[in-house]
Design a protein around this motif. Structure first.
Motif, PDB file in Angstrom:
ATOM      1  N   LEU A  62     -37.305  68.828  71.810  1.00  0.00           N
ATOM      2  CA  LEU A  62     -36.993  69.955  72.789  1.00  0.00           C
ATOM      3  C   LEU A  62     -35.387  69.622  73.395  1.00  0.00           C
ATOM      4  CD1 LEU A  62     -37.575  72.582  74.232  1.00  0.00           C
ATOM      5  CD2 LEU A  62     -38.821  71.195  76.044  1.00  0.00           C
ATOM      6  N   ARG A  63     -35.232  68.666  73.808  1.00  0.00           N
ATOM      7  CA  ARG A  63     -34.389  68.156  74.546  1.00  0.00           C
ATOM      8  C   ARG A  63     -33.111  67.132  73.731  1.00  0.00           C
ATOM      9  NH1 ARG A  63     -34.426  72.048  77.411  1.00  0.00           N
ATOM     10  NH2 ARG A  63     -36.163  72.264  78.708  1.00  0.00           N
ATOM     11  N   SER A  64     -31.902  67.272  73.940  1.00  0.00           N
ATOM     12  CA  SER A  64     -30.979  66.245  73.207  1.00  0.00           C
ATOM     13  C   SER A  64     -31.193  65.098  73.999  1.00  0.00           C
ATOM     14  CB  SER A  64     -29.728  66.776  73.225  1.00  0.00           C
ATOM     15  OG  SER A  64     -28.995  66.978  74.499  1.00  0.00           O
ATOM     16  N   THR A  79     -56.069  69.151  66.600  1.00  0.00           N
ATOM     17  CA  THR A  79     -56.755  70.132  67.514  1.00  0.00           C
ATOM     18  C   THR A  79     -56.455  71.729  67.102  1.00  0.00           C
ATOM     19  OG1 THR A  79     -55.116  70.353  69.097  1.00  0.00           O
ATOM     20  CG2 THR A  79     -56.812  68.764  69.430  1.00  0.00           C
ATOM     21  N   ASN A  80     -55.949  71.934  65.888  1.00  0.00           N
ATOM     22  CA  ASN A  80     -55.484  73.115  65.467  1.00  0.00           C
ATOM     23  C   ASN A  80     -54.625  73.924  66.317  1.00  0.00           C
ATOM     24  OD1 ASN A  80     -56.123  73.655  62.382  1.00  0.00           O
ATOM     25  ND2 ASN A  80     -58.339  73.029  63.234  1.00  0.00           N
ATOM     26  N   GLY A  81     -53.919  73.389  66.876  1.00  0.00           N
ATOM     27  CA  GLY A  81     -52.952  73.944  67.909  1.00  0.00           C
ATOM     28  C   GLY A  81     -53.687  74.214  69.440  1.00  0.00           C
ATOM     29  N   LEU A  82     -54.566  73.436  69.725  1.00  0.00           N
ATOM     30  CA  LEU A  82     -55.115  73.530  71.008  1.00  0.00           C
ATOM     31  C   LEU A  82     -54.365  72.866  71.963  1.00  0.00           C
ATOM     32  CD1 LEU A  82     -57.638  74.445  72.826  1.00  0.00           C
ATOM     33  CD2 LEU A  82     -58.705  72.116  72.287  1.00  0.00           C
ATOM     34  N   LEU A  83     -53.665  71.557  71.737  1.00  0.00           N
ATOM     35  CA  LEU A  83     -52.925  70.796  72.639  1.00  0.00           C
ATOM     36  C   LEU A  83     -51.890  69.978  71.813  1.00  0.00           C
ATOM     37  CD1 LEU A  83     -53.409  67.661  72.946  1.00  0.00           C
ATOM     38  CD2 LEU A  83     -55.722  68.391  73.780  1.00  0.00           C
ATOM     39  N   GLN A  84     -50.848  69.725  72.493  1.00  0.00           N
ATOM     40  CA  GLN A  84     -49.855  68.963  72.165  1.00  0.00           C
ATOM     41  C   GLN A  84     -49.735  67.513  72.859  1.00  0.00           C
ATOM     42  OE1 GLN A  84     -45.090  69.112  72.402  1.00  0.00           O
ATOM     43  NE2 GLN A  84     -45.865  70.788  71.550  1.00  0.00           N
ATOM     44  N   ALA A  85     -49.651  66.313  72.374  1.00  0.00           N
ATOM     45  CA  ALA A  85     -49.439  65.295  72.913  1.00  0.00           C
ATOM     46  C   ALA A  85     -48.267  64.551  72.561  1.00  0.00           C
ATOM     47  CB  ALA A  85     -50.634  64.567  73.328  1.00  0.00           C
ATOM     48  N   HIS A  86     -47.335  63.925  73.205  1.00  0.00           N
ATOM     49  CA  HIS A  86     -46.417  63.009  72.971  1.00  0.00           C
ATOM     50  C   HIS A  86     -45.606  62.122  73.925  1.00  0.00           C
ATOM     51  CE1 HIS A  86     -44.095  67.107  73.735  1.00  0.00           C
ATOM     52  NE2 HIS A  86     -43.749  66.187  74.739  1.00  0.00           N
ATOM     53  N   VAL A  87     -45.126  61.169  73.208  1.00  0.00           N
ATOM     54  CA  VAL A  87     -44.420  60.332  74.323  1.00  0.00           C
ATOM     55  C   VAL A  87     -43.085  60.469  74.500  1.00  0.00           C
ATOM     56  CG1 VAL A  87     -43.817  57.807  74.793  1.00  0.00           C
ATOM     57  CG2 VAL A  87     -46.307  58.278  74.008  1.00  0.00           C
ATOM     58  N   ILE A  88     -42.525  60.674  75.522  1.00  0.00           N
ATOM     59  CA  ILE A  88     -41.065  60.875  75.478  1.00  0.00           C
ATOM     60  C   ILE A  88     -40.376  59.675  75.855  1.00  0.00           C
ATOM     61  CG2 ILE A  88     -39.219  62.575  76.701  1.00  0.00           C
ATOM     62  CD1 ILE A  88     -41.717  64.615  77.264  1.00  0.00           C
ATOM     63  N   ARG A  89     -39.250  59.408  75.254  1.00  0.00           N
ATOM     64  CA  ARG A  89     -38.380  58.221  75.584  1.00  0.00           C
ATOM     65  C   ARG A  89     -36.965  58.724  75.931  1.00  0.00           C
ATOM     66  NH1 ARG A  89     -38.430  53.441  71.293  1.00  0.00           N
ATOM     67  NH2 ARG A  89     -40.246  52.978  72.548  1.00  0.00           N
ATOM     68  N   LEU A  90     -36.618  58.928  77.338  1.00  0.00           N
ATOM     69  CA  LEU A  90     -35.502  59.393  77.840  1.00  0.00           C
ATOM     70  C   LEU A  90     -34.376  58.381  77.100  1.00  0.00           C
ATOM     71  CD1 LEU A  90     -36.678  60.940  81.109  1.00  0.00           C
ATOM     72  CD2 LEU A  90     -36.249  61.955  78.689  1.00  0.00           C
ATOM     73  N   VAL A  91     -33.064  59.069  76.724  1.00  0.00           N
ATOM     74  CA  VAL A  91     -31.988  58.425  76.350  1.00  0.00           C
ATOM     75  C   VAL A  91     -30.935  58.116  77.590  1.00  0.00           C
ATOM     76  CG1 VAL A  91     -30.057  58.429  74.556  1.00  0.00           C
ATOM     77  CG2 VAL A  91     -32.173  59.511  73.982  1.00  0.00           C
ATOM     78  N   PRO A  92     -30.715  56.617  77.389  1.00  0.00           N
ATOM     79  CA  PRO A  92     -29.836  56.506  78.493  1.00  0.00           C
ATOM     80  C   PRO A  92     -28.512  56.442  78.133  1.00  0.00           C
ATOM     81  CG  PRO A  92     -30.600  54.474  77.614  1.00  0.00           C
ATOM     82  CD  PRO A  92     -31.539  55.499  76.802  1.00  0.00           C
ATOM     83  N   PRO A  93     -27.436  56.389  79.081  1.00  0.00           N
ATOM     84  CA  PRO A  93     -27.343  56.716  80.435  1.00  0.00           C
ATOM     85  C   PRO A  93     -27.986  58.282  80.867  1.00  0.00           C
ATOM     86  CG  PRO A  93     -25.215  56.682  79.966  1.00  0.00           C
ATOM     87  CD  PRO A  93     -25.918  56.284  78.649  1.00  0.00           C
ATOM     88  N   ALA A 116     -24.758  66.397  83.665  1.00  0.00           N
ATOM     89  CA  ALA A 116     -24.308  67.593  83.145  1.00  0.00           C
ATOM     90  C   ALA A 116     -25.177  68.097  81.967  1.00  0.00           C
ATOM     91  CB  ALA A 116     -22.882  67.349  82.836  1.00  0.00           C
ATOM     92  N   VAL A 117     -25.991  67.100  81.374  1.00  0.00           N
ATOM     93  CA  VAL A 117     -26.549  67.680  80.335  1.00  0.00           C
ATOM     94  C   VAL A 117     -28.179  67.863  80.625  1.00  0.00           C
ATOM     95  CG1 VAL A 117     -27.530  66.549  77.940  1.00  0.00           C
ATOM     96  CG2 VAL A 117     -25.277  66.071  78.821  1.00  0.00           C
TER      97      VAL A 117
END
Length: 155
Positions: free
Chosen positions: A48-50, A63-77, A81-82
């Protein structure tokens, strides 16, 4: 008067028990067993995010679309503005847990909040929010229902 109230309460309990016993369970999507073991190469920049890499945990398919689970690693720095774009997610449930580091966001009606490692929060459906800053090592676990949803940017 007390006897009348007791009778009414007993009748209400009996009626609700009948409804509960006779009620058919709601049909649920078929689910399959799923395990997702950590592999650094599973983090993808096509989310979703750059400014984030996502590691899908395979729960949407399981789950056939019941839920989504993910780990998000935010890119430094962090580049305000973004990242600092006001938005909301059209979801039923969105829960986030900070695995590492910290993230600072602003939420409609709540103001600025900094969540640190071990913090968890629930974002009500369609709550407007803005990411303000995050640490270089920030990682989040996010669980969303349903798996497919819209993100609406407001700016």
């Amino acid at each position: 008067m007390a006897k009348t109230m007791a009778k009414l309460q007993a009748r209400a309990r009996k009626t609700s028990r009948k409804k509960a016993v006779g009620a058919k369970p709601k049909a649920r999507p078929k689910q399959t067993f799923n395990v997702s073991h950590f592999r650094a190469e599973d983090f993808r920049a096509d989310g979703l995010r750059s400014y984030a890499k996502y590691r899908d945990l395979g729960m949407s398919k399981a789950t056939n679309g019941l839920l989504q689970a993910h780990v998000i690693r935010l890119v430094p720095p962090c580049d305000p503005a973004v990242v600092s774009k006001r938005h909301f997610h059209d979801v039923d449930v969105q829960m986030i847990y900070v695995l590492k580091g910290w993230i600072k966001s602003e939420f409609e009606g709540q103001g600025e909040v900094t969540m640190r490692e071990g913090a968890a929060w629930l974002q009500p459906p369609r709550i407007k929010h803005t990411v303000l800053d995050y640490s270089d090592d920030c990682e989040l676990l996010e669980i969303i229902l349903p798996a497919e949803f819209k993100t609406v940017e407001l700016e």
